[in-house]
Structure formats: structure tokens, C-alpha cells
Design a protein around this motif. Structure first.
Motif, PDB file in Angstrom:
ATOM      1  N   TYR A  88       0.821  -1.203   0.000  1.00  0.00           N
ATOM      2  CA  TYR A  88       0.000   0.000   0.000  1.00  0.00           C
ATOM      3  C   TYR A  88       0.856   1.254   0.000  1.00  0.00           C
ATOM      4  N   SER A  89       0.211   2.363  -0.324  1.00  0.00           N
ATOM      5  CA  SER A  89       0.838   3.672  -0.313  1.00  0.00           C
ATOM      6  C   SER A  89      -0.105   4.639   0.389  1.00  0.00           C
ATOM      7  N   ILE A  90       0.427   5.500   1.237  1.00  0.00           N
ATOM      8  CA  ILE A  90      -0.374   6.491   1.953  1.00  0.00           C
ATOM      9  C   ILE A  90       0.102   7.883   1.534  1.00  0.00           C
ATOM     10  N   SER A  91      -0.854   8.727   1.184  1.00  0.00           N
ATOM     11  CA  SER A  91      -0.571  10.110   0.787  1.00  0.00           C
ATOM     12  C   SER A  91      -1.464  11.047   1.585  1.00  0.00           C
ATOM     13  N   THR A  92      -1.072  12.316   1.652  1.00  0.00           N
ATOM     14  CA  THR A  92      -1.921  13.322   2.278  1.00  0.00           C
ATOM     15  C   THR A  92      -3.075  13.641   1.332  1.00  0.00           C
ATOM     16  N   ALA A  93      -4.051  14.395   1.802  1.00  0.00           N
ATOM     17  CA  ALA A  93      -5.193  14.784   0.973  1.00  0.00           C
ATOM     18  C   ALA A  93      -4.750  15.569  -0.255  1.00  0.00           C
ATOM     19  N   SER A  94      -3.620  16.265  -0.167  1.00  0.00           N
ATOM     20  CA  SER A  94      -3.122  17.042  -1.306  1.00  0.00           C
ATOM     21  C   SER A  94      -2.280  16.195  -2.260  1.00  0.00           C
ATOM     22  N   GLY A  95      -2.110  14.916  -1.942  1.00  0.00           N
ATOM     23  CA  GLY A  95      -1.353  14.025  -2.820  1.00  0.00           C
ATOM     24  C   GLY A  95       0.110  13.862  -2.447  1.00  0.00           C
ATOM     25  N   GLN A  96       0.560  14.506  -1.376  1.00  0.00           N
ATOM     26  CA  GLN A  96       1.954  14.399  -0.932  1.00  0.00           C
ATOM     27  C   GLN A  96       2.220  13.005  -0.376  1.00  0.00           C
ATOM     28  N   TYR A  97       3.279  12.365  -0.865  1.00  0.00           N
ATOM     29  CA  TYR A  97       3.652  11.025  -0.415  1.00  0.00           C
ATOM     30  C   TYR A  97       4.022  11.026   1.059  1.00  0.00           C
ATOM     31  N   ILE A 135      -1.663  -9.215   6.925  1.00  0.00           N
ATOM     32  CA  ILE A 135      -2.609  -8.742   7.932  1.00  0.00           C
ATOM     33  C   ILE A 135      -3.825  -9.657   7.981  1.00  0.00           C
ATOM     34  N   VAL A 136      -4.533  -9.569   9.082  1.00  0.00           N
ATOM     35  CA  VAL A 136      -5.849 -10.191   9.218  1.00  0.00           C
ATOM     36  C   VAL A 136      -6.837  -9.034   9.260  1.00  0.00           C
ATOM     37  N   VAL A 137      -7.706  -8.970   8.273  1.00  0.00           N
ATOM     38  CA  VAL A 137      -8.659  -7.869   8.181  1.00  0.00           C
ATOM     39  C   VAL A 137      -9.547  -7.854   9.424  1.00  0.00           C
ATOM     40  N   GLY A 138      -9.664  -6.669  10.032  1.00  0.00           N
ATOM     41  CA  GLY A 138     -10.468  -6.509  11.234  1.00  0.00           C
ATOM     42  C   GLY A 138      -9.643  -6.423  12.506  1.00  0.00           C
ATOM     43  N   LYS A 139      -8.355  -6.749  12.432  1.00  0.00           N
ATOM     44  CA  LYS A 139      -7.481  -6.692  13.608  1.00  0.00           C
ATOM     45  C   LYS A 139      -6.847  -5.320  13.792  1.00  0.00           C
ATOM     46  N   GLN A 140      -7.123  -4.396  12.866  1.00  0.00           N
ATOM     47  CA  GLN A 140      -6.637  -3.015  12.907  1.00  0.00           C
ATOM     48  C   GLN A 140      -5.117  -2.928  12.952  1.00  0.00           C
ATOM     49  N   ASN A 141      -4.437  -3.734  12.117  1.00  0.00           N
ATOM     50  CA  ASN A 141      -2.980  -3.680  11.997  1.00  0.00           C
ATOM     51  C   ASN A 141      -2.534  -2.600  11.026  1.00  0.00           C
ATOM     52  N   VAL A 142      -3.470  -2.063  10.264  1.00  0.00           N
ATOM     53  CA  VAL A 142      -3.216  -0.970   9.310  1.00  0.00           C
ATOM     54  C   VAL A 142      -4.279   0.094   9.570  1.00  0.00           C
ATOM     55  N   PRO A 143      -4.106   1.300   8.992  1.00  0.00           N
ATOM     56  CA  PRO A 143      -5.117   2.326   9.185  1.00  0.00           C
ATOM     57  C   PRO A 143      -6.531   1.846   8.797  1.00  0.00           C
ATOM     58  N   VAL A 144      -7.520   2.301   9.551  1.00  0.00           N
ATOM     59  CA  VAL A 144      -8.904   1.876   9.365  1.00  0.00           C
ATOM     60  C   VAL A 144      -9.373   2.106   7.929  1.00  0.00           C
ATOM     61  N   GLY A 145      -8.947   3.187   7.311  1.00  0.00           N
ATOM     62  CA  GLY A 145      -9.350   3.477   5.931  1.00  0.00           C
ATOM     63  C   GLY A 145      -8.881   2.423   4.957  1.00  0.00           C
ATOM     64  N   ILE A 146      -7.708   1.854   5.181  1.00  0.00           N
ATOM     65  CA  ILE A 146      -7.202   0.792   4.309  1.00  0.00           C
ATOM     66  C   ILE A 146      -8.057  -0.456   4.479  1.00  0.00           C
ATOM     67  N   GLU A 147      -8.365  -0.826   5.724  1.00  0.00           N
ATOM     68  CA  GLU A 147      -9.225  -1.992   5.944  1.00  0.00           C
ATOM     69  C   GLU A 147     -10.595  -1.797   5.323  1.00  0.00           C
ATOM     70  N   SER A 148     -11.166  -0.614   5.464  1.00  0.00           N
ATOM     71  CA  SER A 148     -12.479  -0.337   4.877  1.00  0.00           C
ATOM     72  C   SER A 148     -12.437  -0.470   3.357  1.00  0.00           C
TER      73      SER A 148
END
Length: 65
Positions: free
Chosen positions: A12-21, A49-62
Motif C-alpha cells: 500500500y501507499s499512503i498520501s496526504t489529501a493534497s497528494g503528498q507522499y 494482515i488479518v482484516v479486522g485486527k486493525q494492523n493498518v489504518p482503518v481506511g485501508i481496511e475499509s
């Protein structure tokens, strides 16, 4: 189909709302030590990961579900 309780290998990749890496795992933006050398993590690095264990940000799991 991915659902709560599914075990998956994730890149995965996480960026800010403005697109900044900010951070990634397995996309090639980070450097990792492999064979004694620093190289891109593209295809080398993932996170199990095991989905639902919250090992990554909630938005990624959703997004996975």
C-alpha cells in the motif's frame, strides 16, 4: 472475496489529501536491505494482515472490504 477475518498480503501507499507522499509498503518508494545492498522495495516488501485486527489504518481496511 476479502472480508473481516481474511488473511492477506498487502502492499500500500499512503498520501496526504493534497497528494503528498507519506509512506508505502511494496510500491518501490522505500529502500530496504536485500542481499547486503539497499534497493527499492518494489515487489519485495509486503505486510501480512488479518482484516479486522486493525494492523493498518482503518481506511485501508475499509477499502479492502
Amino acid at each position: 472475496k476479502v472480508k473481516e477475518g481474511s488473511s492477506i498480503d498487502l502492499i500500500y501507499s499512503i498520501s496526504t489529501a493534497s497528494g503528498q507522499y507519506m509512506y508505502s509498503k511494496g510500491f518501490g518508494f522505500e529502500k530496504v536491505s536485500f542481499g547486503g545492498k539497499q534497493q527499492s522495495d518494489l515487489g519485495l516488501d509486503s505486510m501480512r494482515i488479518v482484516v479486522g485486527k486493525q494492523n493498518v489504518p482503518v481506511g485501508i481496511e475499509s477499502a479492502l472490504i
